[in-house]
Design a protein around this motif. Structure first.
Motif, short mmCIF file in Angstrom:
data_model
loop_
_atom_site.label_atom_id
_atom_site.label_comp_id
_atom_site.label_asym_id
_atom_site.label_seq_id
_atom_site.Cartn_x
_atom_site.Cartn_y
_atom_site.Cartn_z
N ARG B 150 8.00 -2.24 -10.61
CA ARG B 150 7.95 -2.70 -11.99
C ARG B 150 8.42 -4.16 -12.09
O ARG B 150 7.81 -4.97 -12.79
N ASP B 153 5.78 -6.42 -10.78
CA ASP B 153 4.66 -6.48 -11.74
C ASP B 153 4.97 -7.55 -12.78
O ASP B 153 4.13 -8.37 -13.15
N LYS B 174 -2.74 -13.88 -4.47
CA LYS B 174 -1.57 -12.99 -4.45
C LYS B 174 -1.73 -11.94 -3.36
O LYS B 174 -2.77 -11.30 -3.26
N GLU B 199 -2.47 0.60 -6.58
CA GLU B 199 -3.16 0.89 -7.83
C GLU B 199 -2.42 0.27 -9.01
O GLU B 199 -3.04 -0.28 -9.92
N ILE B 200 -1.11 0.33 -8.97
CA ILE B 200 -0.33 -0.25 -10.07
C ILE B 200 -0.43 -1.77 -10.07
O ILE B 200 -0.66 -2.39 -11.09
N LEU B 201 -0.27 -2.38 -8.91
CA LEU B 201 -0.17 -3.85 -8.87
C LEU B 201 -1.54 -4.52 -8.74
O LEU B 201 -1.71 -5.68 -9.11
N SER B 202 -2.50 -3.81 -8.20
CA SER B 202 -3.85 -4.30 -7.97
C SER B 202 -3.92 -5.73 -7.44
O SER B 202 -4.54 -6.62 -8.01
N ILE B 203 -3.24 -5.94 -6.31
CA ILE B 203 -3.41 -7.19 -5.57
C ILE B 203 -3.67 -6.83 -4.11
O ILE B 203 -3.49 -5.67 -3.72
N ILE B 249 -6.84 -8.51 11.79
CA ILE B 249 -6.02 -7.51 12.47
C ILE B 249 -5.96 -6.24 11.63
O ILE B 249 -5.70 -6.30 10.43
N LYS B 250 -6.20 -5.13 12.29
CA LYS B 250 -6.25 -3.84 11.58
C LYS B 250 -4.92 -3.53 10.89
O LYS B 250 -3.86 -3.85 11.42
N PHE B 262 3.56 12.30 18.84
CA PHE B 262 3.14 12.13 20.23
C PHE B 262 4.33 11.86 21.14
O PHE B 262 4.34 12.29 22.28
N MET B 265 5.63 15.15 21.90
CA MET B 265 4.78 15.86 22.86
C MET B 265 5.02 15.34 24.26
O MET B 265 5.08 16.09 25.21
N LYS B 266 5.17 14.02 24.34
CA LYS B 266 5.38 13.40 25.63
C LYS B 266 6.65 13.97 26.26
O LYS B 266 6.71 14.26 27.44
N PHE B 269 6.20 17.11 28.26
CA PHE B 269 5.56 17.00 29.58
C PHE B 269 6.47 16.40 30.64
O PHE B 269 6.13 16.41 31.80
#
Ligand SMILES: Nc1ncnc2c1ncn2[C@@H]1O[C@H](COP(=O)(O)OP(=O)(O)OP(=O)(O)O)[C@@H](O)[C@H]1O
Ligand SMILES: [Mg+2]
Lengths: 210, 270
Positions: B150, B153, B174, B199-203, B249-250, B262, B265-266, B269
């Motif tokens: 808030r 915003d 922004k 969704e609230i800030l939409s930037i 970059i992803k 993981f 899990m490792k 083993f």
């Protein structure tokens, strides 16, 4: 002819960043030793050698047969999209019907109203965006807001149309509207014979699955 | 001619200074000339986080008063030659700032550096307004909690009405940085998801930084966490710095705990 049928586990992936890919399999190759790894898109010689060295079985760019359950998921997604499109159309229709009733000094705002901002309109207002928490909208005329309201609304017009906005603070002709009554996706709030009447425009969807 | 980036948040204590120091260093590590400027007049902090507190001779107010030249006041980072730092004044308060003097200083910095990053004070008062007034872009730092969203915003609303660019009919770019994400809490629904925040800030989202105990320690030692290759927060800063300097970059996934799954899990083993 002789044949054998197996069920094997398949891990589908693609390589966006080689370093990330390698570090993932460095950590987890043991988990995938009896998987078939299907790689979509490009794969360098280096990665091929790497997978071989880790004794992983892989194959590149094949289309996997789509099982019944995956087909169902796809169908469900398409149905969902169709429903959304229909809904969108219904909303537009309803808005255009009501906008015809917006007469005095109609103002249209499509930007988001942010916390601390106040919009005051003498006349009617069609607001095509969100009203965030801490923002205030005041109109002397009718008001339509097509997205969620989390701020305050003060409206003196004949009607308002609002989506379900549980966090809003809404005062219509000096009377606070109980936001729990705005339970439907789109609601019309009218002043008829000095009484506030709330009518659903678009019903809340019923989720049969849950 | 460089660009001016204001790091803002509305609410205090969400991580502006940490973001400024790390991204300043990260962008410098990408080979760009960067100046980071502490605009938190009277509450200087950035010098400590960068480990330069003992090297400060002249501050921003002295430069604006003409008591020192910009060259004399800028301090080079020990960690990277391309990064320079301008300290806030410790004694004066923020009322000493005025638009014209701020503008002159920033234009001079813009000539010299590719990126000029301004660490804003908390709040939305005059000190904040001076930080955003001549900015080309703003990094909005939030924590995944309602009060932070808030307040930011509100800060964005002020940015959209008071910045020089907006007054000239242009837009200030922004970008959102979500800081201190705890995957477990997002998964259990105790913490806001980044989708809800967007969704609230939409930037536009620039990056997500996980909660990381190493951050406080790194700041205390004056060695920004981005220098620590193993730290998750450090890696997140690296990716954000990469995006700012134009690399594709992803987006990091710091909200689900697959990695911890993981890792568990490792362990089986072993
Ligand atoms: N990702 C993180 N994980 C853990 N701690 C963090 C993280 N980011 C910041 N912090 C810690 O949060 C505290 C506040 O950070 P910082 O000083 O950067 O905030 P600020 O927004 O500049 O505050 P102010 O508004 O007072 O200037 C510091 O102790 C910092 O080390
Ligand atoms: Mg600070």
């Amino acid at each position: 002819m002789k044949g054998k049928q197996y069920s094997i586990k398949v891990y589908e992936t693609s390589i966006d960043e080689e370093a990330e890919f390698v570090s993932f399999f460095d950590a987890n190759h043991l988990l995938f030793k009896d998987h078939l790894i299907v790689i979509h898109g490009e794969m360098s010689e280096k990665i091929k050698q790497y997978l071989q060295q880790k004794s992983l079985t892989f194959i590149q760019n094949i289309t996997m047969p789509v099982s019944k359950s995956r087909q169902n998921i796809r169908k469900a997604r398409e149905a969902e999209k169709k429903k959304q499109d229909e809904e969108q159309e219904k909303i537009s229709e309803e808005i255009s019907k009501l906008s015809n009733r917006l007469e005095n000094n109609l103002k249209v705002i499509d930007r988001m109203v942010r916390s601390g901002q106040e919009v005051f309109v003498e006349g009617d207002l069609l607001l095509l965006n969100r009203v965030n928490s801490g923002a205030t909208i005041r109109t002397t005329g009718n008001l339509i807001v097509t997205q969620v309201v989390e701020g305050s609304i003060r409206c003196e017009g004949k009607f308002m149309m609002l989506s379900s906005s549980p966090k809003a603070n809404i005062i219509f002709h000096g009377v606070e509207v109980d936001t729990e009554l705005l339970e439907n996706k789109l609601n019309r709030i009218e002043l008829t014979d000095d009484k506030i009447v709330i009518t659903p425009v678009l019903k809340k969807e019923i989720n049969w699955a849950s | 001619m460089g660009i001016i980036i204001a790091v803002i948040s509305g609410k205090g204590g969400v991580g502006k200074t940490t973001v400024t120091a790390n991204l300043g260093l990260g962008i410098a590590m990408n080979g760009k000339k960067v100046a980071v400027v502490d605009f938190d007049i009277g509450q200087r902090n950035l010098d400590m986080v960068l480990g330069l507190e003992n090297r400060v001779v002249y501050d921003i107010v002295q430069v604006m008063d003409g008591e020192a030249t910009l060259k004399q006041a800028l301090i080079k980072s020990k960690a990277n030659d391309s990064l320079s730092f301008l300290a806030a004044s410790q004694t004066k308060d923020k009322s000493v700032l005025d638009s014209l003097r701020v503008k002159n200083l920033l234009m001079e910095l813009k000539e010299e550096f590719d990126y000029v990053i301004l660490d804003a004070p908390a709040g939305i008062e005059s000190g904040y307004e001076h930080t955003i007034e001549f900015a080309d872009a703003a990094l909005i730092v939030v924590n995944p909690e309602v009060s932070s969203i808030r307040d930011s915003d509100r800060a964005i609303g002020i940015l959209d009405s008071k910045s020089q660019k907006v007054k000239e009919g242009e837009e200030v770019a922004k970008f959102l940085v979500i800081n201190r994400i705890v995957a477990e809490m997002v998964q259990s629904g105790e913490m806001l998801r980044s989708d809800d925040i967007l969704e609230i800030l939409s930037i536009e989202l620039l990056g997500k930084i996980p909660e990381d105990k190493g951050v406080v320690d790194a700041s205390n030692q004056g060695k920004p966490i981005i220098l620590n290759e193993k730290s998750k927060a450090g890696q997140a800063y690296k990716r954000i710095a990469g995006r700012i300097t134009g690399h594709n970059i992803k987006m990091e996934d710091v909200e689900s705990n697959t990695t911890s799954f993981f890792t568990k899990m490792k362990g089986i083993f072993k």
